[in-house]
Design an enzyme around this catalytic site. Structure first.
Site, PDB file in Angstrom:
ATOM      1  N   SER B   8       0.864  -1.188   0.000  1.00  0.00           N
ATOM      2  CA  SER B   8       0.000   0.000   0.000  1.00  0.00           C
ATOM      3  C   SER B   8       0.892   1.226   0.000  1.00  0.00           C
ATOM      4  O   SER B   8       2.087   1.141   0.290  1.00  0.00           O
ATOM      5  CB  SER B   8      -0.879   0.008   1.251  1.00  0.00           C
ATOM      6  N   HIS B   9       0.318   2.386  -0.285  1.00  0.00           N
ATOM      7  CA  HIS B   9       1.082   3.634  -0.187  1.00  0.00           C
ATOM      8  C   HIS B   9       1.444   3.951   1.257  1.00  0.00           C
ATOM      9  O   HIS B   9       2.369   4.698   1.522  1.00  0.00           O
ATOM     10  CB  HIS B   9       0.282   4.803  -0.764  1.00  0.00           C
TER      11      HIS B   9
END
Lengths: 192, 126
Positions: B8-9
């Protein structure tokens, strides 16, 4: 002729153009993206220059590979894997040829494959495609690059982060196309 | 052993998801979970090289499942998978489903499942 000194000069000038226009690139990215293209690219090209400073390269292909790895590991946004894939394909191509048009075309194919995008979708492909074609036909000029960058302004984004704002992307330059424009301006200044 | 790689970011998202699955859903004899969120210098973002290195460190596993959220998490994972040798790449599955729900349900499914293929079938309905 493509030699390591010229290629390093090209990419170092690209890094300078990114640094000079860091704030501008992030401003362009604010209405249609997440506002960090300038900062992300700046981190990537700084890491690239640090890598250049401590390495010695035997061929343009080695430089492109090192560029791919450092951009991928340091940009953080989608530009990382996109520029990374471009330079990775350019590294492979440069092993076979020293023809710049063929090498840039390989880079374009890398971006298109990674981003699953084509021309007209308001992405960096809208710059890489015409530049690649002009190089292959041996008539690349600064005007070709500038026109390609400007051509992204009226388009509706259908790929990438800007596609989330869809029609609101009309009237804004695509930041990845602008940074790609700097790459090719620097190329023209050093390799022609 | 099967590895799950969460991308994920935000590292907080993948750390939180790893914690949730480890505590609520996991048979740790079968699955090891890796949180590969954020950039190497602690910003929001994704890092293909970190994903590549994590996959490489688990290449002896039976399978490696990569779960992503959106945008560059997908592009970075694909770029990492492209860099692998063929025999490692054959073991890696970039799973197309919602990150949180997909990884959680896959962890539950792996426990009682006959095959990875049946896990993937189940994930299609998420």
């Amino acid at each position: 002729m493509l030699d390591t000194t010229k290629v390093l000069n090209w990419l170092n000038e690209f890094a300078s153009l990114i640094e000079q226009n860091k704030a501008y690139l992030s401003d362009l990215d604010t209405p249609i993206g997440d506002g960090d293209h300038g900062n992300n690219m700046s981190r990537g090209v700084k890491a690239m220059q640090e890598q250049f400073a401590k390495s010695s390269f035997e061929s343009p292909s080695d430089i492109f590979k090192a560029t791919a790895m450092t951009l991928m590991g340091n940009i953080g946004g989608a530009s990382g894997p996109l520029y990374g894939s471009a330079f990775m394909e350019m590294a492979k191509s440069a092993k076979e040829t020293s023809d710049l048009g063929t090498i840039i075309q390989a880079g374009l194919n890398g971006i298109a494959k990674r981003g699953k995008a084509q021309t007209g979708e308001k992405t960096m492909i809208d710059v890489w495609q015409p530049v690649s074609e002009s190089l292959l036909a041996n008539h690349l000029t600064q005007q070709v690059i500038d026109t390609a960058v400007k051509s992204t302004k009226p388009l509706i984004a259908t790929k990438g982060r800007a596609s989330y704002v869809a029609k609101r992307s009309i009237g804004h330059l695509d930041p990845g196309s602008v940074s790609s424009g700097y790459l090719f301006t620097a190329m023209l200044n050093n390799l022609k | 052993m099967i590895s799950f790689i969460l991308v994920s970011h935000s590292k907080k998202i993948t750390d939180g998801l790893k914690e949730m699955i480890d505590e609520m859903a996991l048979n740790q004899e079968q699955v090891t979970i890796f949180s590969v969120g954020g950039t190497s210098d602690g910003r929001l973002g994704t890092d293909p090289i970190a994903i590549y290195n994590t996959i490489e460190s688990r290449k002896a596993d039976e399978a490696i499942l990569v779960f992503t959220d959106m945008g560059s998490a997908v592009l970075s994972s694909e770029a990492a998978i492209d860099m692998l040798d063929d025999e490692v790449r054959d073991k890696v599955h970039l799973v197309d489903c919602a990150l949180v729900e997909g990884a959680f349900i896959a962890a539950v499914q792996v426990k009682g499942s006959q095959s990875l293929q049946s896990v993937f079938e189940e994930l299609k309905s998420i």
